[in-house]
Design an enzyme around this catalytic site. Structure first.
Site, PDB file in Angstrom:
ATOM      1  CB  ALA A  38     -54.740   3.835  18.116  1.00  0.00           C
ATOM      2  CG  LEU A  39     -57.375   5.556  12.804  1.00  0.00           C
ATOM      3  CD1 LEU A  39     -58.092   6.494  11.836  1.00  0.00           C
ATOM      4  CD2 LEU A  39     -58.145   4.249  12.950  1.00  0.00           C
ATOM      5  N   GLY A  42     -53.364  -0.307   8.154  1.00  0.00           N
ATOM      6  CA  GLY A  42     -54.404  -1.337   8.034  1.00  0.00           C
ATOM      7  C   GLY A  42     -55.788  -0.697   7.978  1.00  0.00           C
ATOM      8  CG  HIS A  43     -57.290   1.277  11.442  1.00  0.00           C
ATOM      9  ND1 HIS A  43     -56.190   1.441  12.244  1.00  0.00           N
ATOM     10  CD2 HIS A  43     -58.156   0.505  12.141  1.00  0.00           C
ATOM     11  CE1 HIS A  43     -56.375   0.798  13.384  1.00  0.00           C
ATOM     12  NE2 HIS A  43     -57.554   0.219  13.360  1.00  0.00           N
ATOM     13  N   GLY A 153     -61.468  -5.776   8.595  1.00  0.00           N
ATOM     14  CA  GLY A 153     -60.191  -6.398   8.253  1.00  0.00           C
ATOM     15  C   GLY A 153     -60.200  -7.900   8.501  1.00  0.00           C
ATOM     16  CE  LYS A 155     -53.964  -7.722  13.935  1.00  0.00           C
ATOM     17  NZ  LYS A 155     -54.915  -7.237  14.868  1.00  0.00           N
ATOM     18  CB  SER A 192     -54.176   0.008  17.806  1.00  0.00           C
ATOM     19  OG  SER A 192     -54.947   0.281  16.662  1.00  0.00           O
TER      20      SER A 192
HETATM   21  P1  AMP Z   1     -59.717  -1.843  15.408  1.00  0.00           P
HETATM   22  O1  AMP Z   1     -59.519  -0.371  15.430  1.00  0.00           O
HETATM   23  O2  AMP Z   1     -58.546  -2.616  15.880  1.00  0.00           O
HETATM   24  O3  AMP Z   1     -61.032  -2.269  16.007  1.00  0.00           O
HETATM   25  O4  AMP Z   1     -59.835  -2.223  13.868  1.00  0.00           O
HETATM   26  C1  AMP Z   1     -60.779  -1.604  13.045  1.00  0.00           C
HETATM   27  C2  AMP Z   1     -60.841  -2.345  11.738  1.00  0.00           C
HETATM   28  O5  AMP Z   1     -59.571  -2.337  11.112  1.00  0.00           O
HETATM   29  C3  AMP Z   1     -61.233  -3.818  11.927  1.00  0.00           C
HETATM   30  O6  AMP Z   1     -62.121  -4.202  10.887  1.00  0.00           O
HETATM   31  C4  AMP Z   1     -59.910  -4.512  11.822  1.00  0.00           C
HETATM   32  O7  AMP Z   1     -60.015  -5.848  11.390  1.00  0.00           O
HETATM   33  C5  AMP Z   1     -59.205  -3.653  10.789  1.00  0.00           C
HETATM   34  N1  AMP Z   1     -57.750  -3.833  10.879  1.00  0.00           N
HETATM   35  C6  AMP Z   1     -56.986  -3.752  11.997  1.00  0.00           C
HETATM   36  N2  AMP Z   1     -55.704  -4.036  11.701  1.00  0.00           N
HETATM   37  C7  AMP Z   1     -55.656  -4.314  10.368  1.00  0.00           C
HETATM   38  C8  AMP Z   1     -54.608  -4.686   9.455  1.00  0.00           C
HETATM   39  N3  AMP Z   1     -53.348  -4.836   9.857  1.00  0.00           N
HETATM   40  N4  AMP Z   1     -54.947  -4.898   8.168  1.00  0.00           N
HETATM   41  C9  AMP Z   1     -56.230  -4.748   7.747  1.00  0.00           C
HETATM   42  N5  AMP Z   1     -57.250  -4.393   8.546  1.00  0.00           N
HETATM   43  C10 AMP Z   1     -56.968  -4.185   9.842  1.00  0.00           C
END
Ligand code: AMP
Length: 288
Positions: A38-39, A42-43, A153, A155, A192
């Protein structure tokens, strides 16, 4: 191997290892970007940073059941691999690893990686077992891909610190990089889970970052203690429309131990509920 939107996709560990091993024989530097799909931008900022740091970028998409609690959003977490693959290819990804749950956790799987101390409190208190699930899957992904560098991230700041601790403790030969949070123009951190917000909730959501930034500025200027500022911040979030604040705290930026003042690098971190969405965010406190 199948290809979606021109991006090669592998689904098994042997296939992943074959691809990475071929790059290794060419002495190419490999980066890993783990995600749950669900990119959003940020990703993609992690992928772009990975491109700057390595010759080849592997992204992973795996909605990890072990990091969700029994009443959490595992089953309704957004899944859209084809669209994600297009975005990853556009940002410079060379390979997507998207294993099925059974490939990651085959029958008989019995190991949990648990990082004591830093996993307790904050999201660890609100989501029991969450960081065990994160540490276990990230340890597996790092050992499966054996990248030179892995990017995460800021985040998910506590997650980043848990992973750094685990990599040091287990001598996993990878450099862990934290990447700054990408935000909407109004300050809301991209997530996401923002897709769960109704238009009214979306209008309230930027208050989370606003309150965190206000506390950080006040601490940096020596205007008030962490206890006073966070108590006021919680009240502001509730007044803005957040249903429940799981935590709003000032912590040492490295150890995540609670602090009262900003003499050392500190971070202000929060998690709060808005409708069906649990939003998290954090900001650094500018040094005095
Ligand atoms: P997730 O898919 O939510 O597990 O996130 C995957 C990676 O993307 C993790 O390392 C998160 O910290 C990073 N991430 C998620 N949202 C953001 C954002 N807004 N800015 C930077 N990195 C992000």
């Amino acid at each position: 191997m199948t290809a979606v939107a021109a991006l090669p996709v592998v689904r098994t560990v042997p296939d992943l290892r074959k691809r990475v091993a071929a790059w290794r024989t060419e002495e190419l530097r490999v980066a890993l970007v783990p995600t749950m799909g669900a990119l959003h931008e940020g990703h993609l900022s992690l992928v772009r940073q990975a491109r700057r740091e390595a010759d080849r970028v592997v992204a992973t998409i795996f909605v990890n059941p072990r990091q969700f609690g029994p009443s959490e959003d595992f089953s309704r977490y957004p899944r859209r691999e084809a669209e994600d693959a297009g975005l990853l290819a556009g940002a410079g990804t060379d390979l997507l690893f998207a294993p099925a749950v059974e490939a990651m956790y085959p029958p008989g799987f019995a190991t949990t990686v648990s990082v004591a101390g830093i996993s307790a409190g904050l999201c660890g208190a609100a989501r029991p077992g969450h960081f065990d699930g994160v540490a276990t899957v990230v340890a597996k992904l790092l050992l499966q891909a054996l990248p030179d560098v892995a990017l995460f991230g800021e985040k998910d700041y506590q997650q980043l610190k848990v992973i750094e601790r685990m990599v040091r403790d287990l001598d996993i030969p990878v450099a862990v990089r934290g990447v700054p949070t990408v935000r909407e123009p109004d300050g809301l951190a991209l997530s996401s889970r923002n897709a769960y917000l109704t238009p009214d909730e979306r209008a309230v959501a930027p208050a989370l970052h606003r309150v965190l930034a206000g506390i950080a500025d006040a601490l940096a200027a020596g205007r008030g203690s962490a206890a006073t500022l966070t108590a006021r911040g919680k009240a502001e979030l509730e007044a803005a429309g957040f249903a429940k604040v799981d935590y709003l705290e000032v912590r040492d930026a490295e150890t995540l131990v609670a602090v009262e003042t900003a003499e050392r690098p500190v971070r202000v971190l929060a998690a709060a509920w808005l409708g069906r969405a649990r939003l998290i965010d954090n900001v650094p406190v500018p040094s005095r």
